[in-house]
Design a protein around this motif. Structure first.
Motif, PDB file in Angstrom:
ATOM      1  N   GLY A 240      16.969  53.420   7.301  1.00 23.96           N
ATOM      2  CA  GLY A 240      18.202  52.675   7.530  1.00 23.96           C
ATOM      3  C   GLY A 240      18.009  51.183   7.306  1.00 23.96           C
ATOM      4  N   ARG A 241      16.922  50.620   7.855  1.00 25.44           N
ATOM      5  CA  ARG A 241      16.646  49.195   7.681  1.00 25.44           C
ATOM      6  C   ARG A 241      16.404  48.858   6.216  1.00 25.44           C
ATOM      7  NH1 ARG A 241      13.075  50.015  11.949  1.00 25.44           N
ATOM      8  NH2 ARG A 241      11.286  49.680  10.542  1.00 25.44           N
ATOM      9  N   LEU A 242      15.720  49.756   5.503  1.00 27.78           N
ATOM     10  CA  LEU A 242      15.395  49.504   4.106  1.00 27.78           C
ATOM     11  C   LEU A 242      16.657  49.332   3.270  1.00 27.78           C
ATOM     12  CD1 LEU A 242      13.134  49.301   1.953  1.00 27.78           C
ATOM     13  CD2 LEU A 242      13.327  51.785   1.679  1.00 27.78           C
ATOM     14  N   LEU A 243      17.606  50.256   3.418  1.00 29.32           N
ATOM     15  CA  LEU A 243      18.823  50.177   2.615  1.00 29.32           C
ATOM     16  C   LEU A 243      19.824  49.180   3.184  1.00 29.32           C
ATOM     17  CD1 LEU A 243      19.470  53.835   1.406  1.00 29.32           C
ATOM     18  CD2 LEU A 243      19.338  51.794  -0.010  1.00 29.32           C
ATOM     19  N   ALA A 244      19.871  49.062   4.526  1.00 32.96           N
ATOM     20  CA  ALA A 244      20.805  48.104   5.124  1.00 32.96           C
ATOM     21  C   ALA A 244      20.417  46.673   4.786  1.00 32.96           C
ATOM     22  CB  ALA A 244      20.855  48.296   6.636  1.00 32.96           C
ATOM     23  N   GLY A 245      19.118  46.408   4.766  1.00 36.20           N
ATOM     24  CA  GLY A 245      18.675  45.047   4.538  1.00 36.20           C
ATOM     25  C   GLY A 245      18.443  44.676   3.086  1.00 36.20           C
ATOM     26  N   GLY A 250      27.865  49.954  -0.323  1.00 39.89           N
ATOM     27  CA  GLY A 250      28.315  51.313  -0.627  1.00 39.89           C
ATOM     28  C   GLY A 250      27.191  52.319  -0.744  1.00 39.89           C
ATOM     29  N   ALA A 251      26.019  51.997  -0.171  1.00 39.06           N
ATOM     30  CA  ALA A 251      24.860  52.877  -0.321  1.00 39.06           C
ATOM     31  C   ALA A 251      25.095  54.254   0.284  1.00 39.06           C
ATOM     32  CB  ALA A 251      23.631  52.237   0.318  1.00 39.06           C
ATOM     33  N   GLY A 405      22.007  54.598  10.255  1.00 39.63           N
ATOM     34  CA  GLY A 405      21.025  53.541  10.043  1.00 39.63           C
ATOM     35  C   GLY A 405      21.389  52.627   8.890  1.00 39.63           C
ATOM     36  N   ILE A 406      21.858  53.211   7.798  1.00 40.28           N
ATOM     37  CA  ILE A 406      22.225  52.412   6.625  1.00 40.28           C
ATOM     38  C   ILE A 406      23.416  51.502   6.932  1.00 40.28           C
ATOM     39  CG2 ILE A 406      23.055  52.548   4.240  1.00 40.28           C
ATOM     40  CD1 ILE A 406      21.526  55.258   4.083  1.00 40.28           C
ATOM     41  N   LEU A 407      24.293  51.979   7.810  1.00 37.84           N
ATOM     42  CA  LEU A 407      25.458  51.181   8.200  1.00 37.84           C
ATOM     43  C   LEU A 407      25.108  50.129   9.253  1.00 37.84           C
ATOM     44  CD1 LEU A 407      28.220  53.947   8.368  1.00 37.84           C
ATOM     45  CD2 LEU A 407      27.908  52.208   6.602  1.00 37.84           C
TER      46      LEU A 407
END
Length: 435
Positions: A240-245, A250-251, A405-407
């Motif tokens: 989640g942190r990897l894609l959120a940050g 729109g991931a 997590g991504i959100l």
């Protein structure tokens, strides 16, 4: 002479399904006894994939070998699954060889009695069953029976921009370094992202599995849900942190088809996905990174580097087929040592150990990718999703904390809910084992 069907429209597929149901019912009503006439074709249904396309081009060789015409139908994954459900529910005899996903449909098809037992057939010494890699071979077995033969394998590759990692000391060897490098290279205002990957709820599960294993977790542990463990929770939070940050907006709507072009167009520094898609980054028609793309093994997490190594597609025989011997001859030919070597030489990753140790068969792959594939195969875990009957439902449950997590939401309460739901799901899904 072989025939092929390309992806159908929804209306055309409906007509195909209806006619297949009728044919299957008629076959079942006639008892399915006796052999078809000599001019009846051996019917093969397969995914429209580079492997099946390559085999189709050579199918006249096989026709001459057995003296029978072959009819080969190529469909999209959704169309193939729908057609199987129609035909096999009606005990249809109008398909002989089935291209299946050992980790998606095989357990259900085996439970329903739709796949023939190949255990005695693979024991043929000339077929060399022991030559298949351990993980794909083990995935071919359900309830102690060999129900399929793997023909295409895949592992996750770390795709990276060689021109951007020089100051980072090269491609990241650990997940911690991947996180740090992705954040350092992200330039959101310029539309450039440190990392891109799948984030769609169900579709992301298979690629997330390698992150899960490398954190020390698994989907199911001792027959019970493993997604609520501290290790799994840490893997959810990391992804989640990897894609959120570091990921694009729109991931959570991105599967392979949406994520891959972002890297191909030079808009991301790192991308983890199947090694089988590597050619997209070398194709000048779709890629802007073919001069700068690099390939590396999956990075190590707290539990080491544990990527998946799976058979993405396998061949099985319809249990209702009246041409089982001919169907097996096709599998012996299409999955045999010679064909496996010939196809891997064209860049289609196979399942036999012998083709991975022969430099000639690896010549089609970039050397750096060959080494990454070899390392990932040695370290590989043989599944990339829960091994259950209702795989689609399981992936949907498991994928919910990924989305949270991504959100940027708190993952832990979502993990607790998903873990409870998955535990209940496993009790219901695994009741068939009690009989």
């Amino acid at each position: 002479m072989s025939t092929s069907s390309r992806p159908l429209s929804r209306r055309a597929f409906g007509r195909l399904a209806a006619s297949a149901a009728g044919a299957g019912v008629l076959s079942a009503c006639s008892g399915g006894s006796g052999r078809p006439s000599a001019d009846a074709p051996l019917r093969i249904m397969a995914i429209n994939h580079v492997w099946s396309q390559a085999v189709e081009r050579r199918v006249t060789e096989f026709e001459e070998r057995i003296g029978r015409r072959v009819s080969m139908t190529l469909l999209t994954a959704d169309q193939l699954a729908g057609s199987y459900n129609v035909k096999l529910n009606a005990s249809g005899t109008d398909v002989d060889v089935m291209m299946v996903r050992a980790l998606q449909e095989q357990l259900l098809f085996g439970h329903n009695g739709w796949l023939a037992d190949l255990s005695d057939r693979v024991a043929d010494q000339q077929f060399a069953w022991d030559d298949f890699q351990d993980a794909p071979r083990e995935a071919s077995v359900t309830a102690g029976k060999v129900l399929s033969v793997p023909v295409v394998t895949e592992r996750p590759a770390l795709y990276y921009r060689k021109d951007l990692v020089e100051d980072l000391g090269g491609p990241p060897r650990t997940l911690a370094a991947l996180m740090e490098g992705a954040r350092e290279l992200t330039r959101r205002k310029e539309g450039f992202y440190g990392y891109v990957g799948r984030g769609q709820r169900s579709g992301a599960v298979s690629q997330w599995s390698s992150f899960l294993y490398s954190h020390g977790g698994d989907f199911v542990v001792d027959g019970k849900s493993g997604i609520g463990s501290p290790e799994a929770t840490a893997a959810y939070e990391y992804y989640g942190r990897l894609l959120a940050g570091s990921g694009p907006p729109g991931a959570t709507n991105m599967s392979l088809e949406q994520a891959m072009p972002i890297f191909a167009q030079g808009k991301a520094a790192f991308f983890v996905d199947a090694d089988a898609v590597y050619s997209n980054f070398l194709d000048p028609k779709v890629s802007r990174v073919r001069e700068t793309v690099g390939f590396a093994p999956f990075p190590a997490g707290p539990a080491g580097a544990k990527p998946h190594n799976i058979p993405s597609w396998s061949l099985g025989i319809n249990a209702f087929s009246r041409l089982r011997d001919e169907a097996w001859e096709f599998i012996r030919w299409a999955a045999g040592p010679e064909m496996s070597a010939a196809l891997q030489q064209k860049g289609i990753p196979g399942a036999r150990s012998s083709v991975w140790s022969d430099p000639k068969t690896l010549s089609a792959f970039p050397p750096e990718l060959t080494e990454a594939m070899r390392i990932n195969a040695e370290r590989g875990v043989g599944h990339d999703r829960p091994r259950v009957l209702q795989v689609g439902r399981a992936r949907d449950i498991v994928g919910r904390p990924l989305v949270a997590g991504i959100l940027g939401q708190s993952v832990r309460p979502v993990v607790r809910d998903a873990d409870a739901e998955f535990a209940d799901f496993l009790v219901r899904d695994n009741r068939h084992k009690e009989s």
